[in-house]
Design a protein around this motif. Sequence first.
Motif, PDB file in Angstrom:
ATOM      1  N   GLN A  47       0.828  -1.203   0.000  1.00 52.45           N
ATOM      2  CA  GLN A  47       0.000   0.000   0.000  1.00 52.45           C
ATOM      3  C   GLN A  47       0.863   1.253   0.000  1.00 52.45           C
ATOM      4  OE1 GLN A  47      -2.359  -0.549   3.495  1.00 52.45           O
ATOM      5  NE2 GLN A  47      -3.819  -1.925   2.500  1.00 52.45           N
ATOM      6  N   SER A  48       1.896   1.253   0.807  1.00 52.15           N
ATOM      7  CA  SER A  48       2.793   2.406   0.877  1.00 52.15           C
ATOM      8  C   SER A  48       3.510   2.608  -0.446  1.00 52.15           C
ATOM      9  CB  SER A  48       3.816   2.190   2.003  1.00 52.15           C
ATOM     10  OG  SER A  48       4.709   3.269   2.057  1.00 52.15           O
ATOM     11  N   GLY A  50       2.451   1.769  -3.374  1.00 54.12           N
ATOM     12  CA  GLY A  50       1.461   2.291  -4.317  1.00 54.12           C
ATOM     13  C   GLY A  50       1.265   3.781  -4.156  1.00 54.12           C
ATOM     14  N   ARG A  51       1.207   4.240  -2.911  1.00 50.36           N
ATOM     15  CA  ARG A  51       1.059   5.680  -2.661  1.00 50.36           C
ATOM     16  C   ARG A  51       2.282   6.453  -3.155  1.00 50.36           C
ATOM     17  NH1 ARG A  51      -0.824   3.782   2.316  1.00 50.36           N
ATOM     18  NH2 ARG A  51       1.129   4.420   3.319  1.00 50.36           N
ATOM     19  N   MET A  52       3.464   5.918  -2.926  1.00 49.97           N
ATOM     20  CA  MET A  52       4.686   6.603  -3.356  1.00 49.97           C
ATOM     21  C   MET A  52       4.793   6.631  -4.885  1.00 49.97           C
ATOM     22  SD  MET A  52       6.199   7.802  -0.738  1.00 49.97           S
ATOM     23  CE  MET A  52       4.601   8.092  -0.016  1.00 49.97           C
ATOM     24  N   GLU A  54       2.288   6.567  -6.928  1.00 50.05           N
ATOM     25  CA  GLU A  54       1.274   7.518  -7.368  1.00 50.05           C
ATOM     26  C   GLU A  54       1.788   8.951  -7.229  1.00 50.05           C
ATOM     27  OE1 GLU A  54      -3.026   8.661  -5.655  1.00 50.05           O
ATOM     28  OE2 GLU A  54      -2.781   6.542  -6.198  1.00 50.05           O
ATOM     29  N   LYS A  55       2.447   9.225  -6.127  1.00 51.13           N
ATOM     30  CA  LYS A  55       2.935  10.578  -5.859  1.00 51.13           C
ATOM     31  C   LYS A  55       4.188  10.913  -6.666  1.00 51.13           C
ATOM     32  CE  LYS A  55       4.277  13.633  -2.086  1.00 51.13           C
ATOM     33  NZ  LYS A  55       4.324  13.793  -0.633  1.00 51.13           N
TER      34      LYS A  55
END
Length: 66
Positions: A47-48, A50-52, A54-55
């Motif tokens: 999950q982390s 994926g967020r990174m 995305e960012k």
Amino acid sequence: MTLQTDDELERALTALAEAEGTSRQEVVRRAVLERYERSGHAARVQQSSGRMIEKWGDVLDRLGTV
């Protein structure tokens, strides 16, 4: 709960229990809880990540082409 074992698992459980100075039941309990914790950790990492991505995905793409 009943756990069905084979000869290989019996030997492994006995060896681990003796090495750790605990019961075979405790060896199984710890193994299950450790596996549970690792699976939760893997999900959090995914999950982390994926967020990174995305960012920072565009920056990572540019860095990869240099």
